[in-house]
Design a protein around this motif. Structure first.
Motif, PDB file in Angstrom:
ATOM      1  N   LEU A 174       0.714  -1.323   0.309  1.00  0.00           N
ATOM      2  CA  LEU A 174      -0.231   0.200   0.074  1.00  0.00           C
ATOM      3  C   LEU A 174       1.094   1.215   0.018  1.00  0.00           C
ATOM      4  O   LEU A 174       0.334   2.390  -0.665  1.00  0.00           O
ATOM      5  CB  LEU A 174      -1.458   0.347   1.166  1.00  0.00           C
ATOM      6  N   LEU A 175       1.508   1.571   0.790  1.00  0.00           N
ATOM      7  CA  LEU A 175       2.904   2.753   0.709  1.00  0.00           C
ATOM      8  C   LEU A 175       3.471   2.425  -0.459  1.00  0.00           C
ATOM      9  O   LEU A 175       3.555   4.190  -0.979  1.00  0.00           O
ATOM     10  CB  LEU A 175       3.767   2.387   1.347  1.00  0.00           C
ATOM     11  N   ALA A 176       3.880   1.703  -1.203  1.00  0.00           N
ATOM     12  CA  ALA A 176       4.733   1.751  -2.917  1.00  0.00           C
ATOM     13  C   ALA A 176       3.246   2.574  -3.043  1.00  0.00           C
ATOM     14  O   ALA A 176       3.172   2.591  -4.361  1.00  0.00           O
ATOM     15  CB  ALA A 176       4.969   0.665  -2.756  1.00  0.00           C
ATOM     16  N   GLY A 177       1.732   2.112  -3.353  1.00  0.00           N
ATOM     17  CA  GLY A 177       0.880   2.251  -4.315  1.00  0.00           C
ATOM     18  C   GLY A 177       0.636   4.295  -3.582  1.00  0.00           C
ATOM     19  O   GLY A 177       0.310   4.119  -4.830  1.00  0.00           O
ATOM     20  N   VAL A 178       1.202   3.906  -2.689  1.00  0.00           N
ATOM     21  CA  VAL A 178       0.431   5.680  -2.363  1.00  0.00           C
ATOM     22  C   VAL A 178       1.215   6.625  -3.143  1.00  0.00           C
ATOM     23  O   VAL A 178       0.906   7.648  -3.285  1.00  0.00           O
ATOM     24  CB  VAL A 178       0.346   5.556  -0.318  1.00  0.00           C
ATOM     25  N   LEU A 179       3.182   6.124  -2.454  1.00  0.00           N
ATOM     26  CA  LEU A 179       3.887   6.773  -2.872  1.00  0.00           C
ATOM     27  C   LEU A 179       3.481   7.484  -4.771  1.00  0.00           C
ATOM     28  O   LEU A 179       3.733   7.872  -4.843  1.00  0.00           O
ATOM     29  CB  LEU A 179       5.092   5.784  -2.577  1.00  0.00           C
ATOM     30  N   VAL A 180       3.215   5.581  -5.455  1.00  0.00           N
ATOM     31  CA  VAL A 180       3.065   6.040  -6.895  1.00  0.00           C
ATOM     32  C   VAL A 180       2.248   6.967  -7.083  1.00  0.00           C
ATOM     33  O   VAL A 180       2.251   7.799  -8.164  1.00  0.00           O
ATOM     34  CB  VAL A 180       2.701   4.776  -7.526  1.00  0.00           C
ATOM     35  N   LEU A 181       0.319   6.855  -6.615  1.00  0.00           N
ATOM     36  CA  LEU A 181      -0.311   7.863  -6.628  1.00  0.00           C
ATOM     37  C   LEU A 181      -0.116   9.821  -6.027  1.00  0.00           C
ATOM     38  O   LEU A 181      -0.339  10.279  -6.692  1.00  0.00           O
ATOM     39  CB  LEU A 181      -1.838   7.187  -5.647  1.00  0.00           C
ATOM     40  N   GLY A 182       0.664   9.369  -4.498  1.00  0.00           N
ATOM     41  CA  GLY A 182       0.698  10.769  -4.969  1.00  0.00           C
ATOM     42  C   GLY A 182       2.002  11.553  -5.695  1.00  0.00           C
ATOM     43  O   GLY A 182       1.727  12.930  -5.604  1.00  0.00           O
ATOM     44  N   ASN A 183       2.828  10.639  -6.076  1.00  0.00           N
ATOM     45  CA  ASN A 183       3.744  11.082  -7.486  1.00  0.00           C
ATOM     46  C   ASN A 183       2.557  11.204  -8.591  1.00  0.00           C
ATOM     47  O   ASN A 183       2.623  13.299  -9.299  1.00  0.00           O
ATOM     48  CB  ASN A 183       4.568  10.338  -7.477  1.00  0.00           C
ATOM     49  N   GLU A 204      -0.040   6.452 -17.028  1.00  0.00           N
ATOM     50  CA  GLU A 204       0.131   5.590 -17.047  1.00  0.00           C
ATOM     51  C   GLU A 204       0.739   4.923 -16.344  1.00  0.00           C
ATOM     52  O   GLU A 204       0.579   3.435 -15.982  1.00  0.00           O
ATOM     53  CB  GLU A 204       1.341   5.199 -18.693  1.00  0.00           C
ATOM     54  N   LEU A 205       0.682   5.377 -14.928  1.00  0.00           N
ATOM     55  CA  LEU A 205       0.803   4.426 -13.980  1.00  0.00           C
ATOM     56  C   LEU A 205      -0.179   3.855 -12.975  1.00  0.00           C
ATOM     57  O   LEU A 205       0.191   3.613 -12.261  1.00  0.00           O
ATOM     58  CB  LEU A 205       2.027   5.625 -12.873  1.00  0.00           C
ATOM     59  N   TYR A 206      -1.305   4.406 -13.719  1.00  0.00           N
ATOM     60  CA  TYR A 206      -2.633   4.066 -12.965  1.00  0.00           C
ATOM     61  C   TYR A 206      -2.673   2.553 -11.986  1.00  0.00           C
ATOM     62  O   TYR A 206      -3.224   2.591 -11.393  1.00  0.00           O
ATOM     63  CB  TYR A 206      -3.646   4.214 -13.991  1.00  0.00           C
ATOM     64  N   LEU A 207      -1.833   1.334 -13.670  1.00  0.00           N
ATOM     65  CA  LEU A 207      -2.499  -0.036 -12.947  1.00  0.00           C
ATOM     66  C   LEU A 207      -1.761   0.005 -12.248  1.00  0.00           C
ATOM     67  O   LEU A 207      -1.815  -0.292 -10.970  1.00  0.00           O
ATOM     68  CB  LEU A 207      -2.368  -1.088 -14.539  1.00  0.00           C
ATOM     69  N   PRO A 208      -0.079   0.062 -11.847  1.00  0.00           N
ATOM     70  CA  PRO A 208       0.809  -0.405 -10.470  1.00  0.00           C
ATOM     71  C   PRO A 208      -0.138   0.044 -10.078  1.00  0.00           C
ATOM     72  O   PRO A 208       0.409  -0.711  -8.491  1.00  0.00           O
ATOM     73  CB  PRO A 208       2.317   0.731 -11.263  1.00  0.00           C
ATOM     74  N   ALA A 209      -0.198   1.801  -9.272  1.00  0.00           N
ATOM     75  CA  ALA A 209      -1.179   2.162  -8.944  1.00  0.00           C
ATOM     76  C   ALA A 209      -1.930   1.155  -7.684  1.00  0.00           C
ATOM     77  O   ALA A 209      -1.959   1.214  -6.486  1.00  0.00           O
ATOM     78  CB  ALA A 209      -1.040   3.813  -8.298  1.00  0.00           C
ATOM     79  N   LEU A 210      -3.246   1.360  -8.593  1.00  0.00           N
ATOM     80  CA  LEU A 210      -3.776   0.809  -8.290  1.00  0.00           C
ATOM     81  C   LEU A 210      -4.013  -0.510  -7.665  1.00  0.00           C
ATOM     82  O   LEU A 210      -4.408  -1.637  -6.690  1.00  0.00           O
ATOM     83  CB  LEU A 210      -4.942  -0.091  -9.892  1.00  0.00           C
ATOM     84  N   VAL A 211      -2.950  -2.302  -8.035  1.00  0.00           N
ATOM     85  CA  VAL A 211      -2.389  -2.838  -8.064  1.00  0.00           C
ATOM     86  C   VAL A 211      -2.080  -2.785  -6.560  1.00  0.00           C
ATOM     87  O   VAL A 211      -2.531  -3.517  -5.907  1.00  0.00           O
ATOM     88  CB  VAL A 211      -1.744  -3.585  -9.032  1.00  0.00           C
ATOM     89  N   LEU A 212      -0.939  -1.757  -6.543  1.00  0.00           N
ATOM     90  CA  LEU A 212      -0.566  -2.345  -5.205  1.00  0.00           C
ATOM     91  C   LEU A 212      -1.099  -1.389  -3.549  1.00  0.00           C
ATOM     92  O   LEU A 212      -1.760  -2.255  -3.365  1.00  0.00           O
ATOM     93  CB  LEU A 212       0.792  -0.702  -5.228  1.00  0.00           C
TER      94      LEU A 212
END
Lengths: 969, 488
Positions: A174-183, A204-212
């Motif tokens: 989740l932390l990784a996902g939040v970092l990506v989302l925040g970015n 384009e990073l939507y999918l990684p963020a969503l999965v995490l």
């Protein structure tokens, strides 16, 4: 500060609870009740603002440099969850007061429970995603502590570990996902993120963020395939199961999904990932629940299934589905918490939770039985209870999502409904039938206050079920508006919607469930069955344990095959890395024809062929013949000196030559004391093809390394040189230093302070060698007389070294060198005197003088030399240093800085004008120190042989004749 | 070429330590049974150096000794942290080295010289100063590892450390000589200017850079220059392991900043890609290998490798496609990481030292079994450390990881951030295993733990600091930010 207080007070309560004495059960519970009730009041006071659609925020500086603020934020959704956490918390605390046995360490329990409450409130109220993750992990941590509360029990330890590993892992995802989302959004602030939904979904990073993020939410909410930890978490005390593992903590996952719905939902990926996991979970959970024997196990799987239902609704993602999801979260919290508490009461009263043993409890526990039956009816979705309403909405949504053609989701929902009714019946069955004889304890109704939380919750189920519009509607509205905003749908929470397909599905589910339960009881021996049919192989816990085991073994395997403890391969690897990496980085080498060249000189080449040959040969024999290797290394040194000479650096050549000689001789003396080479014995295999290959490889690596060094040196040499200070010295040596030998002027004048430092270091090194060798005892195997001297026919073997010097085979050489001693002394003086203008100087002269004495030692032996020469190296050292310092201090007397040189020109008779700078005296100091150093080391080494020869008893008398005047050093 | 008396003021702390080292040496030489005195004198030296450093701290960048030496805020803070960690190391190891009869004036002398070496490394603005400090530190450490002369394992460790360390020093020196050849200066700021003006062919520069980075990587102990770490950590007496594992990391960080940021900032693209490679390898290998270690010292060694890899992530995210405004945050996050790593390592090895007694070294997982039953306080402290190392929130380790990750994400290497998080997951596994063993397993020996009160208090403070700074990381972060702001 109200919001901050809301989060902080439970933590303070936790600290307070932790320090209370172990037997203060009542005070602990009162404290916890006060905390929960106070929180409830505070949160309740926010209702008017929240109901008006306001978003309340409080900000504190957290890591301002990183752009992070500690933001607490309450809107409708957060408020509803806050109330849920606090209200269920209050009931659980009351319940726990009676549930916990006086023997349990209660302070710990309440401390953890309150800490959990605080962290859960933190999750709910966070207005910053990172902060949310922080509290999220904290709930995992407190859950771990609470599950492992009875840590003497193996199942508790296992369950705690499993739950923590899974949820904390998810938290890190989740932390990784939040970092990506925040970015993507450019901020971690929840308000900003929620407003940026379009941008997020298009990124384009939507999918990684969503999965995490989904990984985080699904692990926390025990969704397939991570559902396995929840049943094992049932080892916790029942209040914990009821609070964390049904009402609140497991809801954090779905809460997060609802929270981020505006930002992330509305794409096919969302539906597939979230909805897919939800559908699998609701089917599997409901199915497995039927076959549990443990009351809490059944409830756990039922919880998994209901969470799956909620997740499915969120996955469908229409506004109405979200309303249904929030509604079911609340309903499930109510009936499941009451069921867990009822199960706890049964466990508490009868001493067992095994449904195979329990039976006929309605006789002994009439009130509890009634309450539990009502609650499980709500779980099964019986009309006029709250479960029915949200399940109805769920059925309606599954119908909508499939349209007219695709019914699979509706089938799944129906199946889940059927299974739900079946396991609810299974749960109820313990109250009917004949009273069981095999109970460990005779049950009684529990204390009134232990039952009251259950009563209250069941009452809620009823009220919501009958009068949804009056009771739950405003609350649900507040929460839904906060999430959906303008997308708020029209909906109607009525018990009766007329005849429609959802109602038909409910009816079918009820009928089918009863039928299924009856069939299973009759044909599948539900009570005796140990495994779940069809899916018993799908054992998440087993997979988890296996993964952990594999991880450990795999790491071991990797380390065994890729790592090494031996130094040689490590060095080899390093060398290879250094040979390879620069080549990758550097571009193509400059063309050969561009590089400047020197004319080919056969003589010079020949010298270098000799030098190279010596180096290779030295490496070749190093292992087998140290003496030869040493001599060959000396050869390379001589070639280096010759090269210097060739390139017109006589000074350097001279120094190199002398240093080479002295070090070779000293090494030679030290060689004597190395342990002998370990011979390949019978046990070891003879070096075969493998060894040959290894050596060839090493040779290749070494050659490549050498070539690389050469190439690099060449590259640096042809690189355009920058300004150096050499010009300055060349210009000023004669005028400023009064000498034409720039090197010597540099040493004794320009940089004389450095030289003073260097000779001091030399002296220290000599003293250290002396100190180390003074107590040195050679290894026993190297003490013996060398093989060469042990030959019986050799007359020298019977002689002492002193006798050998007089008559032995070294006689001729010895006499020669004795004769040479004065000459070498003169040469040394010569080099010293001319040093200021021509190659030479104190350092070289000192080395020459030392060599003169060294060879005496070598050929005539220690005893003879020391009986004829009184050397006192310590005094040489001291005298040399004093001389050098005195020269420097002398300059002070005349008002100049330390070590300023003055050049005097003295007219000597016969000799003529003598150029006599004060640097000359300084150089003398250098000379004396160099001689002293070399001698001291030599003497220390030489005396080893004396001492060693004395060791074997019979030789002692002969080998060491009393030498008068010899100083024991 | 006039001789100017240099300004000694910026180097006052170093001079104080040198002077005190002579005092300790002399008392040790001429007084009988002076071990206790040496200990107190050493602690006094560290305290005094801290006072001097604080007193001379002015937030300016001051150069002295013909620009060979620099005094700035980053250096001051790093030095203060070095004093603190060395003082704590000595405090923790006192009873350990007393029990093993390796406590001696020489031991303390070597520690003082190692400290001095670190201070010089941190304050270097010149290749020679840097190398001088590095060697002073390394040689002292080699000797310290070999202090226990009867132990075959310690001797082997010292030998390996020495051989590999000498190789690394050689590489560094070689790299420096190449950089000198390419730029004509050994002074870091002059090198930076030379590279800036030079442009064009960078072949020699690149080679120099590779060797310098290799030497640096060895000091930090990152893959593939990590081989000495597990052996040395395990082989050395625990007290020495503690020293090696803590303060030198600060010095190595200082050295990295001086070399790469002060001197070779123009080549940031190149060294960033090298460091990124090293970081990825270290994080992967460190975490995976740590799982397979039943020996705690070894495990902490591998964990240190991965931590240093993580720290490097901060350094690699400073410059993005020539844009430098991420640099400040990135470097200060790396500094924060080193600070927190040192705090955690101190406490982790501190617990091992508490559990060791005469004739028995606590170093395997077995030895921690059931620690909760023997002393729930120390078990709690160790749990804090392990949670913090695993990067679980509300401990300082989380913020360290987090701020580095923020920097990485900000610089656009999102895959790197995700990779690092995934690897930390694997890392969490072995830290949690320690917690499990302490709390859930039966103790193998149930002898009570006897520890001097000072150590008890210090260790508790240390672990609680990890927790407290986890709650309030702001001011440590502020220190790191200010250091970077004022120094570069």
């Amino acid at each position: 500060m109200l919001l901050a207080a809301l989060v902080l007070v439970p933590f303070l309560g936790s600290l307070l609870a932790a320090v209370m004495p172990a037997d203060a059960r009542n005070r602990e519970s009162w404290l916890a009740i006060a905390v929960a009730a106070g929180g409830l009041l505070m949160a309740g006071s926010l209702y008017p603002d929240v109901a008006a659609g306001q978003v309340l925020r409080e900000e504190l500086a957290w890591l301002p440099a990183q752009g992070l603020y500690f933001v607490l934020r309450v809107d409708g959704l957060a408020w509803v969850f806050t109330m849920l956490v606090l209200a269920i918390g209050l009931l659980v605390v009351v319940y726990a007061r009676y549930y916990m046995s006086p023997a349990d360490p209660v302070p710990r329990f309440f401390a953890f429970l309150l800490a959990f409450m605080g962290s859960m409130l933190g999750v709910v109220l966070s207005g910053n995603l990172v902060q949310l993750v922080v509290f999220w992990e904290l709930t995992s941590l407190t859950s771990f502590l609470l599950i492992g509360y009875w840590h003497h029990r193996a199942d508790a330890r296992r369950g705690a570990r499993m739950a923590f590993t899974v949820t904390a892992t998810g938290g890190l995802c989740l932390l990784a996902g939040v970092l990506v989302l925040g970015n993507i959004v450019g901020s971690y602030d929840l308000d900003v993120v929620l407003a940026a939904g379009e941008r997020v979904r298009a990124d384009e990073l939507y999918l990684p963020a969503l999965v995490l993020i989904a990984l985080g939410a699904l692990t926390k909410s025990a969704q397939f395939p991570f559902h396995f930890w929840l049943p094992h978490a049932m080892a916790a005390p029942t209040p914990v199961s009821s609070y964390l593992h049904s009402a609140t903590m497991v809801k954090a996952g779905v809460f997060l999904l609802v929270r981020l719905w505006p930002a992330l939902a509305g794409t096919p990926e969302w539906t597939w990932i979230i909805g897919g996991a939800g559908v699998c979970t609701l089917m599997i959970g409901a199915f497995i629940a039927i076959f549990q024997h443990d009351l809490k196990g059944l409830l756990a799987y039922s919880t998994i299934s209901h969470l799956g239902l909620i997740t499915t609704l969120i996955g469908i993602g229409t506004p109405l589905a979200i309303v249904a999801a929030i509604f079911h979260i609340l309903n499930h919290a109510t009936f499941k918490a009451s069921l867990f508490m009822a199960a706890g009461i049964i466990d508490h009263e009868t001493g067992t939770r095994d449904m195979r043993v329990l039976g006929g409890l309605r006789h002994a526990l009439p009130v509890t039985a009634t309450l539990a039956i009502v609650a499980s009816a709500a779980m099964a979705g019986v009309p006029l209870l709250n479960g029915f309403l949200s399940k109805e909405m769920f059925f309606a949504e599954t119908l909508l999502v499939g349209g007219d053609t695709n019914w699979w989701m509706s089938y799944a929902a129906l199946a889940m409904g059927v299974f739900g009714v079946a396991y609810s019946l299974r749960f109820i069955s313990i109250f009917f039938g004949a009273p069981s004889e095999a109970l460990p304890r005779a049950p009684h109704e529990p204390p009134r206050w232990m039952r009251s939380p259950v009563e209250l919750l069941v009452l809620t189920c009823l009220v919501v079920g009958v009068l949804p519009g009056l009771s739950i509607e405003p609350i649900l509205h507040v929460a839904a508006v906060a999430t959906l905003g303008p997308a708020m749908p029209e909906y109607d929470l009525a018990v009766w919607h007329g005849f429609n397909i959802p109602l038909l599905m409910s009816t079918l589910a009820l009928a089918g469930g009863v039928l299924l339960y009856g069939l299973l009881r009759r044909y599948l021996q539900l009570k005796e069955r140990d495994t779940v049919p069809l899916v018993h192989r799908l054992n998440g816990a087993q997979i988890y344990e296996n993964t952990m085991l594999r991880l450990t073994r795999g790491a071991g395997w990797l380390l065994k095959h890729l790592g090494t403890l031996r130094l040689q391969p490590q060095l080899l690897l390093l060398m290879l890395a250094l040979l390879g990496v620069p080549l990758l980085l550097a571009g193509a080498p400059p063309a050969w024809s561009d590089s400047p060249r020197q004319g080919f000189d056969p003589l010079f080449t020949a010298i270098w062929v000799i030098g190279g040959g010596c180096a290779i040969a030295a490496a070749w024999v190093a292992k087998y013949h140290r003496l030869a290797a040493l001599a060959l290394v000396g050869g390379t040194g001589v070639v280096t000196a010759a090269t210097f000479l060739w390139l017109s650096a006589p000074d350097l050549a001279l120094t190199q030559l002398m240093v080479e000689t002295v070090t070779t001789v000293l090494l030679l003396l030290g060689l004597r004391w190395l342990p002998p080479r370990i011979k390949a014995g019978a046990g070891q295999p003879a070096p075969g093809r493998l060894a040959w290959l290894r050596r060839s490889r090493d040779l290749l690596v070494a050659t490549a390394g050498g070539l690389a060094m050469a190439a690099l040196t060449y590259a640096v040499l042809v690189h355009p040189a920058s300004d150096t200070i050499a010009d300055f010295f060349l210009q000023n040596a004669l005028t400023g230093g009064g000498g034409s030998n720039v090197v010597n002027v540099l040493l004794v004048d320009f940089r004389s302070f450095d030289t003073l430092g260097e000779i001091t270091v030399l002296a220290i090194v000599a003293l250290t060698v002396y100190a180390l060798l003074r107590r040195f005892r050679p290894a026993p195997e190297s003490v013996a007389i060398p093989a060469q001297q042990r030959h019986d026919v050799d007359p020298a073997s019977a002689q002492t070294p002193a006798e050998q010097a007089g008559s032995g085979y070294l006689l001729v050489a010895g006499i020669y060198l004795r004769l040479l001693l004065p000459f070498m002394g003169v040469v040394a003086v010569y080099f010293f005197m001319r040093g200021h203008n021509l190659p030479g100087g104190g350092f070289v002269a000192g080395l020459i003088f030392s060599v003169a004495i060294l060879v005496q030692y070598m050929l005539a032996g220690t005893v003879w030399v020391e009986s004829h020469l009184q050397l006192r190296p310590h005094r040489w050292l001291g005298f040399g240093l004093v001389l050098a310092c005195a020269t420097g201090l002398g300059a002070w007397l005349f008002g100049h800085p330390f070590l300023t040189t003055h050049t005097a020109h003295v007219d000597w008779p016969l000799v003529g004008e003598l150029h006599l700078p004060s640097a000359f005296v300084f150089d003398l100091g250098v000379f004396v120190v160099v001689v002293g150093t070399t001698m001291l080391m030599l003497v220390a080494l030489a005396h080893q042989s004396l001492r060693a020869h004395r060791l074997p008893g019979d030789e002692a008398a002969r080998a060491a004749p009393p030498v008068s005047g010899r100083r024991t050093l | 070429m006039n001789f100017v008396i240099p300004d000694f003021y910026p180097a006052a702390a170093e001079l104080f330590v040198v002077a005190m080292s002579f005092v300790v040496l002399m008392t040790g030489t001429f007084l009988q049974n002076s071990r206790s005195l040496s200990y107190y004198l050493t602690q006094f030296t560290l305290l005094g150096a801290a006072v001097v450093t604080v007193y001379t701290m002015d937030g300016q960048v001051t150069l002295t000794f013909t620009n060979m030496y620099v005094d700035d805020l980053m250096g001051d803070f790093l030095k203060l942290m070095v004093y603190l960690s060395v003082a704590v190391v000595l405090l923790y190891s006192r009873s350990y080295i007393g029990d093993r009869r390796i406590e001696s004036t020489e031991y303390y002398m070597l520690v003082i010289y190692a400290t001095l070496g670190m201070m010089v490394m941190i304050a270097a603005n010149h290749f020679l100063t840097l190398y001088l400090g590095l060697e002073l530190l390394s040689l002292s450490l080699y000797a310290l590892v070999a202090t226990q002369r009867d132990s075959a394992r310690a001797t082997e460790a010292a030998m390996k450390y020495f051989v590999l360390g000498a190789l690394a020093s050689g590489l560094l020196l070689y790299g420096m000589s190449m950089l000198y050849g390419a730029t004509g200066s050994l002074e870091l700021s002059r090198i930076a200017q030379a590279i800036y003006h030079q442009g064009g062919d960078k072949t020699v520069l690149m080679f120099g850079l590779v060797f310098v980075v290799a030497g640096l990587a060895f000091k930090l102990g990152v893959v593939p220059f990590h081989m000495w770490i597990p052996d040395v950590y395990q082989g050395a007496p625990t007290s020495v392991t503690l020293l090696i594992a803590s303060a030198p990391k600060l010095a190595a960080f200082g050295m990295a900043m001086r070399l790469l940021v002060n001197g070779l900032f123009e080549l940031a693209d190149q060294w960033q890609s090298m460091l990124m490679f090293l970081a990825v390898l270290s994080i992967a290998l460190g975490n995976i290998a740590a799982i397979a270690q039943p020996n705690l010292k070894r495990m902490l060694g591998y964990s240190g490798i991965s931590h240093m890899g993580f720290m490097l992530l901060g350094l690699v995210s400073g410059v993005v496609e020539g844009d430098r405004h991420f640099a400040l945050n990135a470097y200060s996050s790396a500094m924060f990481y080193v600070f927190s790593y040192v705090l955690m390592t101190l406490a982790a090895f501190g617990v091992l030292l508490v559990l060791s007694r005469a004739g028995f070294d606590a170093e395997t997982l077995e030895d921690l079994k059931g620690l909760n039953k023997r002393s729930s306080w120390f078990a709690g402290m160790m749990a804090i450390v392990m949670f913090s190392m695993a990067g679980i929130p509300f401990f300082i380790g989380f913020y360290a990881k987090f701020s580095v990750l923020l920097a990485v994400v900000a610089s656009g290497y999102k895959w790197l951030a995700v990779f690092a998080v995934m690897m930390s997951l694997i890392g969490a596994f072995y830290y949690l295993r320690v917690v499990k063993v302490m709390f859930f397993d039966e103790p193998q020996d149930s002898s009570p733990i006897a520890t001097p009160a000072t150590m008890r208090v210090a260790l508790s403070l240390n672990a609680l600091a990890i927790a407290a700074l986890g709650l309030l990381p702001g001011w440590v972060m502020w220190i790191c930010d200010q250091s970077m702001l004022q120094s570069f």
